[in-house]
Design a protein around this motif. Structure first.
Motif, PDB file in Angstrom:
ATOM      1  N   LYS A  26      -2.540  -5.380  -4.691  1.00  0.00           N
ATOM      2  CA  LYS A  26      -3.351  -4.821  -5.774  1.00  0.00           C
ATOM      3  C   LYS A  26      -3.898  -3.453  -5.364  1.00  0.00           C
ATOM      4  CE  LYS A  26      -7.393  -5.696  -8.604  1.00  0.00           C
ATOM      5  NZ  LYS A  26      -8.595  -6.484  -8.751  1.00  0.00           N
ATOM      6  N   HIS A  27      -3.586  -2.414  -6.182  1.00  0.00           N
ATOM      7  CA  HIS A  27      -4.057  -1.058  -5.903  1.00  0.00           C
ATOM      8  C   HIS A  27      -5.583  -1.026  -5.903  1.00  0.00           C
ATOM      9  CE1 HIS A  27      -4.277   3.293  -5.914  1.00  0.00           C
ATOM     10  NE2 HIS A  27      -5.147   3.191  -6.906  1.00  0.00           N
ATOM     11  N   VAL A  28      -6.168  -0.400  -4.881  1.00  0.00           N
ATOM     12  CA  VAL A  28      -7.621  -0.363  -4.739  1.00  0.00           C
ATOM     13  C   VAL A  28      -8.175   1.044  -4.864  1.00  0.00           C
ATOM     14  CG1 VAL A  28      -9.540  -0.844  -3.163  1.00  0.00           C
ATOM     15  CG2 VAL A  28      -7.623  -2.418  -3.292  1.00  0.00           C
ATOM     16  N   GLN A  29      -7.581   2.028  -4.170  1.00  0.00           N
ATOM     17  CA  GLN A  29      -8.149   3.373  -4.183  1.00  0.00           C
ATOM     18  C   GLN A  29      -7.090   4.423  -3.914  1.00  0.00           C
ATOM     19  OE1 GLN A  29     -11.132   4.372  -1.181  1.00  0.00           O
ATOM     20  NE2 GLN A  29     -12.304   5.443  -2.749  1.00  0.00           N
ATOM     21  N   ARG A  30      -7.369   5.640  -4.410  1.00  0.00           N
ATOM     22  CA  ARG A  30      -6.516   6.809  -4.177  1.00  0.00           C
ATOM     23  C   ARG A  30      -7.430   8.004  -3.967  1.00  0.00           C
ATOM     24  NH1 ARG A  30      -1.317   8.842  -5.438  1.00  0.00           N
ATOM     25  NH2 ARG A  30      -1.368  11.044  -5.949  1.00  0.00           N
ATOM     26  N   ALA A  31      -7.062   8.877  -3.027  1.00  0.00           N
ATOM     27  CA  ALA A  31      -7.826  10.096  -2.774  1.00  0.00           C
ATOM     28  C   ALA A  31      -6.843  11.202  -2.395  1.00  0.00           C
ATOM     29  CB  ALA A  31      -8.847   9.885  -1.667  1.00  0.00           C
ATOM     30  N   THR A  32      -7.242  12.462  -2.623  1.00  0.00           N
ATOM     31  CA  THR A  32      -6.362  13.598  -2.387  1.00  0.00           C
ATOM     32  C   THR A  32      -6.993  14.588  -1.416  1.00  0.00           C
ATOM     33  OG1 THR A  32      -5.478  13.370  -4.619  1.00  0.00           O
ATOM     34  CG2 THR A  32      -5.081  15.461  -3.517  1.00  0.00           C
ATOM     35  N   ALA A  33      -6.171  15.132  -0.516  1.00  0.00           N
ATOM     36  CA  ALA A  33      -6.581  16.187   0.418  1.00  0.00           C
ATOM     37  C   ALA A  33      -5.799  17.442   0.080  1.00  0.00           C
ATOM     38  CB  ALA A  33      -6.291  15.761   1.854  1.00  0.00           C
ATOM     39  N   MET A  34      -6.464  18.600   0.124  1.00  0.00           N
ATOM     40  CA  MET A  34      -5.795  19.863  -0.186  1.00  0.00           C
ATOM     41  C   MET A  34      -6.222  20.948   0.794  1.00  0.00           C
ATOM     42  SD  MET A  34      -5.863  20.107  -4.317  1.00  0.00           S
ATOM     43  CE  MET A  34      -7.488  19.494  -4.622  1.00  0.00           C
ATOM     44  N   GLY A  35      -5.305  21.900   1.026  1.00  0.00           N
ATOM     45  CA  GLY A  35      -5.609  23.069   1.834  1.00  0.00           C
ATOM     46  C   GLY A  35      -5.521  22.818   3.325  1.00  0.00           C
ATOM     47  N   ALA A  36      -5.714  23.911   4.075  1.00  0.00           N
ATOM     48  CA  ALA A  36      -5.675  23.834   5.531  1.00  0.00           C
ATOM     49  C   ALA A  36      -6.753  22.872   6.024  1.00  0.00           C
ATOM     50  CB  ALA A  36      -5.871  25.216   6.134  1.00  0.00           C
ATOM     51  N   PHE A  37      -6.369  21.938   6.860  1.00  0.00           N
ATOM     52  CA  PHE A  37      -7.260  20.926   7.440  1.00  0.00           C
ATOM     53  C   PHE A  37      -7.954  20.056   6.384  1.00  0.00           C
ATOM     54  CE2 PHE A  37      -7.103  24.525  10.420  1.00  0.00           C
ATOM     55  CZ  PHE A  37      -6.477  23.905  11.483  1.00  0.00           C
ATOM     56  N   GLY A  38      -7.355  19.969   5.183  1.00  0.00           N
ATOM     57  CA  GLY A  38      -7.910  19.123   4.125  1.00  0.00           C
ATOM     58  C   GLY A  38      -7.970  17.671   4.563  1.00  0.00           C
ATOM     59  N   ARG A  39      -8.977  16.961   4.074  1.00  0.00           N
ATOM     60  CA  ARG A  39      -9.183  15.558   4.474  1.00  0.00           C
ATOM     61  C   ARG A  39      -9.386  14.666   3.252  1.00  0.00           C
ATOM     62  NH1 ARG A  39     -10.327  15.016   9.872  1.00  0.00           N
ATOM     63  NH2 ARG A  39     -10.641  16.962  10.969  1.00  0.00           N
ATOM     64  N   ALA A  40      -8.987  13.415   3.399  1.00  0.00           N
ATOM     65  CA  ALA A  40      -9.221  12.400   2.361  1.00  0.00           C
ATOM     66  C   ALA A  40      -9.268  11.036   3.038  1.00  0.00           C
ATOM     67  CB  ALA A  40      -8.125  12.430   1.307  1.00  0.00           C
ATOM     68  N   THR A  41     -10.031  10.117   2.443  1.00  0.00           N
ATOM     69  CA  THR A  41     -10.155   8.757   2.974  1.00  0.00           C
ATOM     70  C   THR A  41     -10.084   7.753   1.835  1.00  0.00           C
ATOM     71  OG1 THR A  41     -11.583   9.549   4.756  1.00  0.00           O
ATOM     72  CG2 THR A  41     -11.630   7.190   4.299  1.00  0.00           C
ATOM     73  N   CYS A  42      -9.346   6.688   2.042  1.00  0.00           N
ATOM     74  CA  CYS A  42      -9.290   5.572   1.100  1.00  0.00           C
ATOM     75  C   CYS A  42      -9.812   4.332   1.819  1.00  0.00           C
ATOM     76  CB  CYS A  42      -7.857   5.315   0.638  1.00  0.00           C
ATOM     77  SG  CYS A  42      -7.171   6.618  -0.396  1.00  0.00           S
ATOM     78  N   THR A  43     -10.742   3.626   1.169  1.00  0.00           N
ATOM     79  CA  THR A  43     -11.359   2.438   1.751  1.00  0.00           C
ATOM     80  C   THR A  43     -11.398   1.321   0.723  1.00  0.00           C
ATOM     81  OG1 THR A  43     -12.755   3.832   3.120  1.00  0.00           O
ATOM     82  CG2 THR A  43     -13.431   1.566   2.906  1.00  0.00           C
ATOM     83  N   GLY A  44     -11.302   0.100   1.191  1.00  0.00           N
ATOM     84  CA  GLY A  44     -11.404  -1.057   0.309  1.00  0.00           C
ATOM     85  C   GLY A  44     -12.295  -2.108   0.944  1.00  0.00           C
ATOM     86  N   GLU A  45     -12.409  -3.241   0.272  1.00  0.00           N
ATOM     87  CA  GLU A  45     -13.200  -4.349   0.793  1.00  0.00           C
ATOM     88  C   GLU A  45     -12.344  -5.598   0.852  1.00  0.00           C
ATOM     89  OE1 GLU A  45     -17.049  -5.112  -0.882  1.00  0.00           O
ATOM     90  OE2 GLU A  45     -17.302  -3.001  -1.402  1.00  0.00           O
ATOM     91  N   LEU A  46     -12.489  -6.333   1.943  1.00  0.00           N
ATOM     92  CA  LEU A  46     -11.818  -7.622   2.079  1.00  0.00           C
ATOM     93  C   LEU A  46     -12.879  -8.719   2.012  1.00  0.00           C
ATOM     94  CD1 LEU A  46      -9.245  -7.071   4.952  1.00  0.00           C
ATOM     95  CD2 LEU A  46      -8.803  -7.229   2.528  1.00  0.00           C
ATOM     96  N   PRO A  47     -12.512  -9.879   1.508  1.00  0.00           N
ATOM     97  CA  PRO A  47     -13.472 -10.995   1.524  1.00  0.00           C
ATOM     98  C   PRO A  47     -13.752 -11.408   2.962  1.00  0.00           C
ATOM     99  CG  PRO A  47     -11.285 -11.756   0.919  1.00  0.00           C
ATOM    100  CD  PRO A  47     -11.214 -10.259   0.981  1.00  0.00           C
ATOM    101  N   THR A  48     -14.804 -12.172   3.152  1.00  0.00           N
ATOM    102  CA  THR A  48     -15.149 -12.648   4.492  1.00  0.00           C
ATOM    103  C   THR A  48     -14.429 -13.943   4.831  1.00  0.00           C
ATOM    104  OG1 THR A  48     -17.109 -13.731   3.604  1.00  0.00           O
ATOM    105  CG2 THR A  48     -17.386 -11.515   4.517  1.00  0.00           C
ATOM    106  N   SER A  49     -13.790 -14.587   3.816  1.00  0.00           N
ATOM    107  CA  SER A  49     -13.021 -15.819   4.078  1.00  0.00           C
ATOM    108  C   SER A  49     -11.842 -15.884   3.139  1.00  0.00           C
ATOM    109  CB  SER A  49     -13.911 -17.050   3.888  1.00  0.00           C
ATOM    110  OG  SER A  49     -14.245 -17.210   2.527  1.00  0.00           O
ATOM    111  N   ASP A  50     -10.872 -16.765   3.452  1.00  0.00           N
ATOM    112  CA  ASP A  50      -9.652 -16.900   2.640  1.00  0.00           C
ATOM    113  C   ASP A  50      -9.933 -17.415   1.238  1.00  0.00           C
ATOM    114  OD1 ASP A  50      -7.478 -15.898   4.042  1.00  0.00           O
ATOM    115  OD2 ASP A  50      -7.327 -17.696   5.289  1.00  0.00           O
ATOM    116  N   GLY A  51     -11.028 -18.114   1.034  1.00  0.00           N
ATOM    117  CA  GLY A  51     -11.342 -18.683  -0.261  1.00  0.00           C
ATOM    118  C   GLY A  51     -11.759 -17.651  -1.295  1.00  0.00           C
TER     119      GLY A  51
END
Length: 129
Positions: A102-127
């Protein structure tokens, strides 16, 4: 004679210990979820991402030629993260993050030394979903 009997008894116990076939229980692997990291674009980038590490340390790949894609297991309760840093030549790149398909996040980096971060959350248990 007593010394001989004692010696035989000791050797018998040592031999029994060596022949014992009781298997020790193996440690259980921490429950994890499949995470797909993807970086699209052109050029080269440094990519860091979280994979199966209960310590939560990131794996870093330097000088990666884009596009790049990796499927990893991330321990439940950890936050799956992929971060990109473009090199001095710049350009444009996008990171995406999918958890259990399941798609969670998208981010874009541009230019010299451009940066981007994508983060999501996982449950704490299998249930949990």
């Amino acid at each position: 004679m007593i010394a001989g009997i004692t010696l035989l008894a000791c050797l018998g116990l040592v031999g029994y210990g060596m022949l014992s076939t009781d298997e020790q229980p193996k440690p259980r692997a921490a429950p994890a979820a499949e995470v797909m990291y993807e970086v699209t674009g052109t050029g080269r980038a440094e990519i860091s991402y979280l994979a199966r590490s209960t310590a939560g340390t990131a794996t870093v790949e330097k000088g990666v030629t884009l596009p790049w894609r990796k499927s990893v297991l991330v321990p439940l309760g950890k936050a799956p993260t992929v971060a990109i840093a473009l090199d001095e030549k710049g350009g444009q790149a996008a990171c995406t993050l999918a958890i259990r398909g399941k798609h969670v996040q998208r981010a874009t980096a541009m230019g010299a030394f451009g940066r981007a971060t994508c983060t999501g959350e996982l449950p704490t248990s299998d249930g949990e979903k």
